[in-house]
Design a protein around this motif. Structure first.
Motif: not given
Length: 851
Positions: A627-632
């Motif tokens: 659920g985290k946007t890239s880059p993580e």
């Protein structure tokens, strides 16, 4: 300030009056009180930080050291102790004591010469009581106080003149005082004599002799003086039948081209400067301090062409004296000073270090730009008329002097509130907040005393521990009746289990609970603990020198943004000492809506060879987000691994090397364990499986799941031997002539080895029964013959193979023992009919060609 270019000094012509003494009768006026102060001054006193009871430690007397000098007009002491007994009022308003005025000359209706009135301004001194507050000059000393100079104003004369912290070594130091006005109550009178058409200066020696003798001063001068030439007109203090006497009023006039004499410390300059004041160290009674300088403006100073200025040591210009602000930008009237004295071993010099504006008005630590810290090496001979006068046990006076000018009715009083007395109680308070979840300690001082680089970020939900550590170092008294006032940081839900808010843990093992009733909550949510210790701290009558106040809670942030939690003060007020501190500022991160996953890619179990040379234990860990946007993972982001092994909680910190969506890390577990001061092999004993759990926390406080690593500890070199407990032989008739007597039981010896070739030896004692001996020997019989074992070590078996798995060998099987081979009794002839016994000794050892 308005300067009059056509200012002229009056020339007085008069006949000498034979009886001048009648003109100089001085009286002591009644002491002033708070009622004599302006409304602004009374308000400042009412808002003073908590101080000790001044009457317990200070005395105020009229000066006597310059009584014989009729031209010296500073004969009184304007100082008094405020009504609340917490503040020294050193100078108040512009009023001049009538004892400092010159009476008019005889003659009627016109006097021969006029009276000179109201020129000295208000000035005063308060000195330590030598029974309760002396200064041990031969030992390290510390004192702290709050000082108030008045509010800032564009007209600097409203602030004049200032104060000084003074050390002095005189027989009756309580009656010592110097000149007022620019003399600040400590320096000499720069007596300048107007003789009509000419003027003359007193000698430097004469000026120095009117100062406080045998003294060192740290001055806080609020008068603006940033010009290269004199800017204030002379002040006439007295007049007689022949002459009039002035101060040329330029102690702070600068002249960069004048080099200080070699006997002064480095960084000594002539004069001073600053927007609204300066701080400097001086030698008041040293003649070399006073330097005659050309004043240049003859029309301004006629008939004087020279005036005295002073050498200032470690001049700190633009000090926030009268125009300070706190961390919120609010005007403050009180400024904190911590002063430390460290004499050299030979008592020839001392190191003075001071911190000015090191505390906010609430007692919290101030590390902003308006703080001044300095260290100065001074000549201890300035404290004595002879170089041998100061000893390790020398007790000298210390105190404060102050002075106001007489030019503006708005001038503020010079005020001091003292919170610690030298050598009475030497104590300190240090505060830490520990994020127990991340095992991260945050210190009250941003430098942490040792290069603290803690990031001061905690996650909502992290367990927090506040620790206020009070330490009594030494002193003449225990630290008594300590009342704590602790303002708690916000955004922590505090643990109030069992109706308590905290615990005090003493050095001797005692403890006491702080009841929940000690906690109050203001309308804005601020929580404050007010609690008085049940015990004193010290080593005189008290049983402990250290007390830790422990308060636990959980960080909380239910918002969608990070919250910066302000430092909060704590003040510990004893009857004889006051110390303050503050919590470190920290940030509670907002709760994130993504999760972090940790996986263990290693085989289960992980094999570790016990005590193998240069053995390591590196754990591989893979991380990714959901659920985290890239880059993580962003380059240089910190990752902390939390490790639990054998009942110990450890951490390993690393940083992301480059932007990525997944992260693979190697945790050098053995290094982490040993860096924590633990014995690695005690946590991983041979032949056992040890469980290690690991979780990760990122820069946003997001915590991963917990992964488990099973560590199977294999033996390194195993060699064990287990013989059967008893070897029995068959009974025979005493007339038996059999050569060998066979075994009566299935006797065996087992050898267990792992990566350890071995060899086995055996020997036997004689077989006896009391004084009777069996007529024979124990032997090992093989196809090659029989070898006597009695009193003889014999190699009976060996294995030169280093087995990769734990291997157990039966000696009876290895050597193919039968009823007619192996361990037998060799019979040599007749023996008495008895039961005989002896001892077999088995020795297992490394194979002689092995490791």
């Amino acid at each position: 300030m308005k300067h009059l270019n056509n200012f002229k000094l009056p020339v007085v012509f008069a006949l000498l009056i034979s009886s001048l003494a009648m003109l100089f009768n001085f009286t002591i006026v009644s002491a002033a009180t708070d009622a004599d102060l302006s409304t602004a001054d009374q308000d400042t006193i009412s808002k003073a930080p908590t101080g000790l009871l001044m009457s317990n430690y200070f005395t105020i007397n009229n000066p006597t050291n310059n009584a014989a000098d009729t031209s010296f007009r500073f004969k009184s002491n304007s100082a008094f102790i405020s009504n609340n007994n917490k503040v020294l009022v050193l100078a108040h308003g512009t009023s001049t004591n009538s004892a400092d005025n010159t009476a008019a000359g005889p003659g009627w209706p016109v006097p021969v010469y006029p009276a000179i009135k109201d020129k000295t301004g208000s000035y005063g001194a308060a000195w330590s009581n030598m029974n309760t507050a002396y200064f041990s000059a031969g030992k390290p000393q510390t004192l702290s106080a709050w000082m108030s100079f008045g509010s800032g104003n564009s007209d600097e004369t409203v602030n004049g003149q200032g104060m000084a912290l003074v050390l002095q070594n005189n027989t009756d130091g309580s009656t010592e005082m110097g000149a007022g006005q620019e003399g600040l109550g400590v320096y000499g009178y720069d007596k300048s004599t107007n003789k009509g058409i000419t003027g003359s200066l007193a000698t430097p020696d004469a000026v120095a002799k009117t100062a406080i003798q045998n003294s060192i001063a740290l001055e806080f001068d609020t008068q603006k003086q940033d010009s290269g030439s004199a800017v204030y007109p002379p002040i006439m203090y007295s007049i007689d039948a022949l002459y009039s006497y002035y101060s040329t009023n330029n102690f702070d006039t600068k002249r960069a081209s004048v080099v200080a004499p070699s006997e002064f410390p480095d960084n000594t300059e002539l004069g001073s400067g600053g927007r609204y004041g300066h701080i400097a160290l001086t030698y008041p009674a040293y003649s070399g301090t006073y330097y005659p300088l050309s004043v240049g403006n003859t029309s301004f100073y006629s008939p004087f062409t020279q005036g005295y200025t002073m050498f200032h040591i470690h001049r700190q210009q633009d000090a926030d004296l009268a125009d300070g602000t706190d961390s919120n930008g609010n005007d403050v009237a009180w400024h904190h000073l911590t002063f430390r004295w460290m004499p050299s071993a030979d008592l020839k010099t001392a190191t003075i270090s001071y911190s000015y504006n090191d505390r906010e008005i609430d007692g919290s630590i101030n590390n902003r730009t308006n703080r001044i810290d300095d260290t100065i090496t001074v000549d201890m001979n300035q404290l004595s008329s002879t170089s041998s006068s100061i000893t390790p046990d020398s007790k000298i006076y210390w105190g404060f002097t102050g002075a106001n000018n007489n030019t503006d009715s708005r001038v503020a009083s010079k005020l001091v509130s003292v919170e610690s007395i030298p050598d009475l109680v030497n104590a300190s308070v240090d505060t830490t907040i520990t994020d127990k979840t991340k095992n991260k300690v945050m210190y009250d001082d941003p430098d942490g005393g040792a290069g603290d680089t803690t990031d001061r970020k905690v996650a909502s939900g992290d367990k927090m521990e506040l620790d206020y550590k009070l330490t009594y170092e030494d002193g003449r008294e225990d630290w008594k009746s300590i009342a704590s006032k602790i303002t708690l940081p916000k955004n922590i839900n505090y643990d109030t289990t069992d109706d308590t808010i905290g615990t005090i843990k003493y050095e001797n093992g005692d403890s006491e609970s702080i009841p929940l009733s000690a906690l109050t909550t203001a309308s804005d949510g601020t929580q404050t603990i007010n609690y008085t210790f049940l015990k004193n701290l010290g080593d005189i009558a008290a049983s402990s020198k250290i007390a830790d106040i422990i308060i636990n809670g959980v960080a909380v942030n239910e918002t969608t943004a990070d919250i910066t939690v302000k430092a909060q003060p704590a003040i510990f007020t004893g009857s004889n000492n006051i110390e303050s501190t503050s919590t470190p500022k920290f940030t509670v991160l907002y709760k994130k809506d993504w999760t972090m996953n940790l996986t263990n890619p290693m085989s289960d179990p992980i094999t570790l060879i016990y005590q193998q040379d240069n053995a390591t234990l590196n754990l591989n860990a893979n991380l990714n987000y959901t659920g985290k946007t890239s880059p993580e993972f962003a380059a240089n982001d910190p990752i902390q691994y939390q490790i639990s092994v054998g009942g110990h909680d450890l951490t390993y910190n690393t940083t992301v090397s480059a932007d990525s969506d997944t992260l693979s890390d190697v945790i050098p577990l053995r290094t982490v364990i040993e860096n924590a001061g633990l014995d690695f092999w005690s946590l991983f004993p041979s032949n056992e499986t040890q469980k290690v759990t690991v979780s990760a926390i990122d820069n946003d406080g997001v915590t991963s799941n917990t992964a488990t690593y099973n560590i199977q500890v294999e033996p390194n070199h195993l060699l064990e031997m287990t013989p059967d407990k008893a070897l029995q032989f068959k009974s025979i008739n005493y007339l038996s002539l059999n050569d060998y007597i066979p075994r009566a039981n299935d006797f065996d010896v087992s050898v267990t080895s792992y990566q350890n070739p071995w060899q086995l030896e055996v020997s036997a004692s004689e077989l006896t029964n009391g004084d009777s001996k069996f007529n024979g020997n124990l032997v090992n019989k093989t196809a090659q013959g029989a070898t006597v074992l009695t009193n003889n070590n014999v190699l009976i078996a060996s294995d030169n193979i280093s087995h990769d798995t734990e291997t157990t060998t039966s000696i009876s099987k290895l050597n193919n023992w039968t009823t007619n081979s192996g361990l037998l009794l060799k019979n040599y002839g007749l023996s008495s009919s008895k039961k005989y016994s002896g001892t077999l000794t088995w020795t297992i050892m490394d194979y002689n060609d092995s490791l």
